[in-house]
Design an enzyme around this catalytic site. Structure first.
Site, PDB file in Angstrom:
ATOM      1  N   GLY A 131       0.820  -1.206   0.000  1.00 25.58           N
ATOM      2  CA  GLY A 131       0.000   0.000   0.000  1.00 25.58           C
ATOM      3  C   GLY A 131       0.853   1.254   0.000  1.00 25.58           C
ATOM      4  CB  SER A 149       0.920   3.647  -4.736  1.00 26.92           C
ATOM      5  OG  SER A 149      -0.409   3.259  -4.419  1.00 26.92           O
ATOM      6  CB  SER A 150      -1.873   6.761  -2.083  1.00 27.57           C
ATOM      7  OG  SER A 150      -2.651   5.680  -1.613  1.00 27.57           O
ATOM      8  N   GLY A 151      -1.099   7.849   0.583  1.00 35.11           N
ATOM      9  CA  GLY A 151      -1.436   7.932   1.996  1.00 35.11           C
ATOM     10  C   GLY A 151      -0.274   7.719   2.940  1.00 35.11           C
ATOM     11  NE  ARG A 206      -5.866  -3.254  -4.697  1.00 36.08           N
ATOM     12  CZ  ARG A 206      -7.132  -3.111  -4.339  1.00 36.08           C
ATOM     13  NH1 ARG A 206      -7.985  -4.077  -4.582  1.00 36.08           N
ATOM     14  NH2 ARG A 206      -7.547  -1.993  -3.766  1.00 36.08           N
ATOM     15  CG  ASP A 248      -4.985  -8.321  -5.108  1.00 41.54           C
ATOM     16  OD1 ASP A 248      -4.985  -7.989  -3.913  1.00 41.54           O
ATOM     17  OD2 ASP A 248      -6.021  -8.665  -5.711  1.00 41.54           O
ATOM     18  CB  SER A 259      -4.687  -2.250  13.864  1.00 41.08           C
ATOM     19  OG  SER A 259      -6.019  -2.539  14.226  1.00 41.08           O
ATOM     20  CE1 TYR A 272     -10.183  -0.149   7.575  1.00 39.75           C
ATOM     21  CE2 TYR A 272     -11.013   1.164   9.405  1.00 39.75           C
ATOM     22  CZ  TYR A 272      -9.977   0.799   8.561  1.00 39.75           C
ATOM     23  OH  TYR A 272      -8.739   1.380   8.702  1.00 39.75           O
ATOM     24  CE  LYS A 313      -7.133  -1.623   8.797  1.00 43.67           C
ATOM     25  NZ  LYS A 313      -5.763  -1.810   8.267  1.00 43.67           N
TER      26      LYS A 313
END
Length: 284
Positions: free
Chosen positions: A18, A20-22, A43, A72, A150, A164, A168
């Site tokens: 994950g 690529s952002s945030g 992904r 993925d 988490s 969600y 978590k």
């Protein structure tokens, strides 16, 4: 602390799912700044290419090592195939940061069954798959660091996050046991509970939050990804297991532990009832 971070992360080989952002991208940037070797995994090839360009422009140095992988995390075969090239080149991953995650809020009776499966496949099984892919080399070397992401709702779930939050909580349970299993093998596990953070994921969530969820969430602030990333890396370098970015997040966590579930649930019930009353009044 910047020098300490560099001392800790310099030349470490770090894989960020994950990335690529945030928060994942903010972590990659800060790690590169502290001279780590970073590979971001996501992904979507277009998002990865954009992220790599951003990182290269931010850190224009020939000594910086930035690479990317398209995979993925919910597909273990696809993930293992993608990581085989990286492991052949690196030998082992020193630090795995499981930052890949998705959130889709909504009241239980309005959520489609596939959303519950999707949350578990990405958030929980994606974490499991990434760990299983890099753990053998860590066990052989008897060192390594695994950082699992988490959420605040991974220790105190709220209205609107049945799908969600459950995924978590699963990450929390996995990490609790994994920490005990891997510590004797010299492998550190850190568990991060990020609060609301100004990311594309939060913008997506906000489209689907029920009214009550929006009211409950409005009582807390929103952190910047850079701040969250810094607190995570400081916590990992200090060998912390539980990492709580943000002052309000720390207060909520320790209040939850101090008050216990009974008082916390009573307080939350009052807040939900108040929000529902406001919703009803607004409709009149």
């Amino acid at each position: 602390m910047a020098a300490t971070l560099t001392d800790f992360y310099q030349n470490k080989k770090v894989l960020i799912t994950g990335g690529s952002s945030g928060i994942g991208l903010a972590l990659a940037s800060l790690l590169i700044q502290n001279q780590a070797k970073v590979c971001i995994l996501a992904r979507t090839p277009e998002n990865l290419q954009k992220a790599v360009r951003e990182l290269e422009n931010t850190h224009p140095s020939p000594d910086v090592e930035i690479s990317s992988l398209t995979a993925d995390v919910s597909d273990s075969a696809n993930l293992n195939q993608a990581l085989s090239t990286l492991l052949s080149r690196w030998g082992k991953v020193d630090i795995l940061i499981n930052s890949a995650g998705v959130a889709h809020p909504g009241e239980f009776w309005q959520l489609e069954e596939k959303i519950f499966h999707h949350m578990m496949q990405i958030n929980y099984f994606g974490t499991v798959n990434a760990i299983r892919a890099v753990l053998p080399e860590m066990l052989t070397e008897k060192n390594g660091i695994i950082v699992n992401m988490s959420s605040v709702v991974g220790y105190m779930n709220i209205y609107g996050y049945t799908a969600y939050g459950a995924s978590k909580y699963a990450v929390t349970g996995l990490s609790d046991a994994l920490r005990m299993e891997l510590k004797p093998h010299g492998i550190q596990v850190s568990l991060v509970y990020p609060p609301d953070t100004d990311t594309p994921q939060l913008a997506y969530e906000n489209q689907y939050k029920p009214y009550v969820t929006k009211v409950l969430a409005s009582s807390g602030g929103i952190l910047k990804p850079d701040q969250v990333a810094r607190e995570i890396l400081i916590g990992v370098a200090r060998r912390k297991y539980i990492i709580l970015p943000g002052f309000e997040n720390k207060l909520i966590y320790f209040a939850f532990r101090l008050l216990g579930k009974g008082l916390t649930y009573a307080l939350m019930d009052r807040m939900v009832a108040s929000a529902l009353q406001r919703k009803t009044t607004a409709k009149k």
